[in-house]
Design an enzyme around this catalytic site. Structure first.
Site, PDB file in Angstrom:
ATOM      1  N   GLU A  81      18.513  65.851  -9.413  1.00 17.74           N
ATOM      2  CA  GLU A  81      19.764  66.566  -9.678  1.00 17.74           C
ATOM      3  C   GLU A  81      20.035  67.710  -8.713  1.00 17.74           C
ATOM      4  OE1 GLU A  81      19.457  67.541 -13.832  1.00 17.74           O
ATOM      5  OE2 GLU A  81      20.262  65.601 -14.434  1.00 17.74           O
ATOM      6  N   GLU A 112      -2.075  57.860 -15.081  1.00 14.86           N
ATOM      7  CA  GLU A 112      -2.326  59.299 -15.045  1.00 14.86           C
ATOM      8  C   GLU A 112      -3.787  59.635 -14.769  1.00 14.86           C
ATOM      9  OE1 GLU A 112      -3.222  61.079 -19.379  1.00 14.86           O
ATOM     10  OE2 GLU A 112      -1.144  60.426 -19.128  1.00 14.86           O
TER      11      GLU A 112
END
EC number: 4.2.1.126
Length: 294
Positions: A81, A112
């Site tokens: 963004e 992860e």
């Protein structure tokens, strides 16, 4: 076994499945509200992270995010963004998600734990001492993010960590650790809830404040927005009118002359110069709009 706070069972909601639908919704909303408090309590560390990051970025560095699961997806969103909101170059907002781009849409929980990938991914984007690394993990112990942070420290990058458990390695080893101490979740261990909400608030606050410090905002006007659709072009006109007190006709003319670059149009109108000179003033000010005006 010693549990992290985010993994603890919340005694307040042990009867969650027995409550009415209104009661379940109320419980979830009540707990989500605590995310705001968690971020507010970390405001001093958050401010320090903003000031240090702005210094690195003003010298040409990049924002490089590393994370896994929900935390990594929120980091990807923050990075994505920045270009349309502040005309921040996409090449200077790099988000690395454990498991790769596909993990954005399909959970890859095992990724992860891959420490080697945390280092290899950073090597692939050529992390340098000019960059700002943002490591994010609710637990504060995620191997992918932690390995990335340690590699970043080794190359001399500024390291900033966001985690929801105090005293965890991600926070203690970073140059700036921002603890978003959100506590146990309504649904035990589901850190996509208020831990994730706290992370989203913190990331929004961090990146937006950095852009303010870099002069991408004039007053509280988003003067470096990239108007890539009809709605945003109309917003650009309103921004120029508000910033300069010019008429709508004058604002549109300035925007058309500048290729719909709001900051250039604002400087052009307020300094009474043509587009080329307005761009030169902005370049000389490092893109900082207010400095270009003064």
């Amino acid at each position: 076994m010693t549990l992290l706070d985010t993994e603890r069972l919340s005694e307040q909601y042990r009867d969650l499945d027995l409550r009415s639908t209104n009661g379940v919704v109320a419980a979830l909303l009540e707990d989500q509200a605590r995310a705001v408090t968690a971020v507010r309590d970390a405001s001093d560390d958050l401010s320090r992270a903003v000031d240090l990051a702005a210094e690195f970025l003003a010298r040409g560095g990049r924002l490089v995010y590393v994370g896994a699961g929900t935390s990594g997806r929120l980091a990807c969103l923050d990075a994505a963004e920045l270009p349309p909101t502040f005309s921040w170059p996409p090449s200077r907002a790099v988000a690395l998600l454990a498991g790769g781009r596909e993990a954005m849409w399909e959970a890859r929980e095992g990724a992860e734990d891959d420490e080697e990938a945390g280092v290899l991914d950073l090597r692939q984007v050529q992390l340098s001492a000019d960059d700002v690394l943002i490591a994010i993990a609710a637990s504060g112990t995620t191997p992918y993010a932690l390995a990335g942070l340690r590699y970043a420290k080794a190359v001399g990058a500024l390291t900033i960590a966001f985690a929801n458990n105090p005293g965890t390695p991600l926070l203690t080893e970073a140059d700036v650790g921002v603890c978003l101490h959100s506590g146990p979740e309504v649904i035990s261990g589901s850190t996509r809830l208020k831990a994730g909400t706290a992370q989203k608030i913190a990331l929004n606050t961090f990146s937006s404040a950095v852009m303010v410090r870099l002069g991408k905002v004039l007053g509280n006007l988003m003067v470096d927005v990239r108007p890539t659709n009809a709605k945003l072009r109309e917003r650009a006109v309103r921004l120029v009118v508000t910033a300069t007190n010019a008429s709508e006709t004058e604002a549109r003319a300035a925007l058309e002359a500048s290729g719909f670059r709001v900051a250039v149009s604002v400087v052009s109108l307020l300094r009474s110069v043509d587009t080329a000179e307005a761009q030169r003033l902005l370049d000389a000010a490092g893109g900082h709009v207010r400095r270009a005006l003064t």
